[in-house]
Write an enzyme that holds these catalytic residues in place. Sequence first.
Site, PDB file in Angstrom:
ATOM      1  N   THR A  15     -52.214 -96.843  18.784  1.00 50.02           N
ATOM      2  CA  THR A  15     -52.613 -96.862  17.753  1.00 50.02           C
ATOM      3  C   THR A  15     -52.353 -98.122  16.008  1.00 50.02           C
ATOM      4  OG1 THR A  15     -53.695 -95.497  16.049  1.00 50.02           O
ATOM      5  CG2 THR A  15     -51.388 -95.484  16.231  1.00 50.02           C
ATOM      6  N   LYS A  47     -57.953 -91.095  13.471  1.00 51.34           N
ATOM      7  CA  LYS A  47     -56.880 -91.252  13.318  1.00 51.34           C
ATOM      8  C   LYS A  47     -56.854 -90.318  11.638  1.00 51.34           C
ATOM      9  CE  LYS A  47     -55.936 -93.215  17.542  1.00 51.34           C
ATOM     10  NZ  LYS A  47     -56.239 -94.939  18.163  1.00 51.34           N
ATOM     11  N   GLY A  59     -53.347 -91.230   8.160  1.00 45.43           N
ATOM     12  CA  GLY A  59     -53.303 -90.906   9.625  1.00 45.43           C
ATOM     13  C   GLY A  59     -51.929 -90.816  10.271  1.00 45.43           C
ATOM     14  N   SER A 138     -48.933 -98.986  16.958  1.00 45.30           N
ATOM     15  CA  SER A 138     -48.482-100.338  17.963  1.00 45.30           C
ATOM     16  C   SER A 138     -48.821-101.993  17.641  1.00 45.30           C
ATOM     17  CB  SER A 138     -49.354-100.356  19.639  1.00 45.30           C
ATOM     18  OG  SER A 138     -50.132-100.062  19.090  1.00 45.30           O
ATOM     19  N   ALA A 171     -56.391-105.607  16.128  1.00 44.88           N
ATOM     20  CA  ALA A 171     -57.161-105.369  17.448  1.00 44.88           C
ATOM     21  C   ALA A 171     -57.118-106.568  18.061  1.00 44.88           C
ATOM     22  CB  ALA A 171     -58.725-105.129  16.826  1.00 44.88           C
ATOM     23  N   CYS A 174     -53.432-106.771  19.114  1.00 43.70           N
ATOM     24  CA  CYS A 174     -52.445-105.390  20.597  1.00 43.70           C
ATOM     25  C   CYS A 174     -53.468-105.278  21.387  1.00 43.70           C
ATOM     26  CB  CYS A 174     -51.955-104.807  19.346  1.00 43.70           C
ATOM     27  SG  CYS A 174     -51.664-103.431  19.479  1.00 43.70           S
ATOM     28  N   THR A 177     -55.026-101.775  20.583  1.00 42.63           N
ATOM     29  CA  THR A 177     -55.993-101.519  18.911  1.00 42.63           C
ATOM     30  C   THR A 177     -57.083-102.065  19.239  1.00 42.63           C
ATOM     31  OG1 THR A 177     -53.746-101.755  17.945  1.00 42.63           O
ATOM     32  CG2 THR A 177     -56.202-101.897  16.857  1.00 42.63           C
TER      33      THR A 177
END
Length: 187
Positions: A15, A47, A59, A138, A171, A174, A177
């Site tokens: 996440t 989240k 979060g 992450s 995003a 990772c 993500t």
Amino acid sequence: MPILTPDSATQFHGTTILCVRHGGRVVMAGDGQVSIGSTIMKRSARKVRRLHDNRVLAGFAGSTADAMTLFDKFEAKLQEFGGNLRRAAVELAKDWRTDRILRRLEAMLVVADRADALLLSGAGDVLEPDDGLIAIGSGGNFALAAARAMVRHNPDMKAREIAESAMKIAAEICVYTNDQLIIEELA
């Protein structure tokens, strides 16, 4: 790439949560990906939540069941201390660290209201950033670096634009993500 908690004991994959306090606004963004090992199980998880009559954003990164427990515990602390975010955060962190059951929870929280933004960990940490930016999970370091660059090099950018752009950059880097973002904002 895992993010280590402040006590360097637990790694959280899967996440990215970013909180941006900038220009009088507070924005929290989270991606939607839920992974189990190398498999994406869900793309649209929520989240980031609003708590305490929509005056607090929270979060999480880590185990979903543990995070839900922490949301409930934090909401109860907010109620107990009349919405005082700092006091509720400190009291939750104390309970989290000392309670036999809670200290086994594997998650981190970022919480924010109009006045404060804080990171909470099971190690008893309640940390406030110097620059109004917090990221966990992450992809947290990627989102944090991108947000800092945007704030420094384009200070007129709106908080929501910073959060959205930084999360999209995370995003792209990772694998845990995605770009299915939930973004909440306090004025």
